[in-house]
Design an enzyme around this catalytic site. Sequence first.
Site, mmCIF file in Angstrom:
data_model
loop_
_atom_site.group_PDB
_atom_site.id
_atom_site.type_symbol
_atom_site.label_atom_id
_atom_site.label_comp_id
_atom_site.label_asym_id
_atom_site.label_seq_id
_atom_site.Cartn_x
_atom_site.Cartn_y
_atom_site.Cartn_z
ATOM 1 C CE LYS A 1 -3.382 -4.379 1.293
ATOM 2 N NZ LYS A 1 -4.089 -3.604 2.301
ATOM 3 C CB CYS B 1 -2.047 -2.649 5.448
ATOM 4 S SG CYS B 1 -3.713 -1.958 5.349
ATOM 5 C CG ASP C 1 -1.921 -1.162 1.200
ATOM 6 O OD1 ASP C 1 -1.884 -1.960 0.256
ATOM 7 O OD2 ASP C 1 -2.705 -1.296 2.173
#
Length: 224
Positions: free
Chosen positions: A131, A164, A26
């Site tokens: 995701k 994450c 990310d």
Amino acid sequence: MGNVTVQAEPEPLPIDAARTAIVMIDMQRDFLEPGGFGEALGNDVSRLNSAVGPCRALLETARRREMLIIHTREGHRPDMSDAPRAKVERGAPAMRIGAPGPMGRILIRGERGHDIIEALAPRKGEPVVDKPGKGAFYATDLHLILQNRGIETLIVCGVTTEVCVHTTVREANDRGFRCLVPEDCCASYFPEFHEVGLRMIKAQGGIFGWVTDSKRLLAALNST
Ligand code: TIU
């Protein structure tokens, strides 16, 4: 197993580079730059910049060694049919997932803010996994990609350490992957969460995995 050994805690980790993947979590404008999801949540996004240089150096070495590099992006379909209400309905409506921001709709696929920052842009042939959740395994084909390549160890980098990155490490650990986390290749909006998140991974004999830093990791990857 293992053609190089990475100095790490709680102990050195032998890895086979051909069976090791870099998982870059990310590194999106929405988390690292002003006007995105990170800032909408009330965070100082400049705190994440420290990870960019070390991630870039690691990507350079991994590309030279022809290791598998996977990038993830957290975000949702434009119609938000994959965004749970419990995730969306938080905070001021103008700052929520799907709301218009300076980099496009917040955390929506295809918008400028959703994409990976230029310095760490994926190269041709490097899978990008979109995701909907925090963990990179949840509702994605990441596991399948890793299995097809015979991957057994993951080097997990990115943001944020305790959200994450941590969720992905936990998911990977339950699926039988060894996880190695280079601490300077991760970052958090909360320095104390970064610190404690890393301690949680390597405590109890490496309950979730191993922790190293980019200097020790690059020394090992460049040693053969
Ligand atoms: N808020 C926060 O720390 N993180 C996230 O919402 N997503 C990721 O960590 N990628």
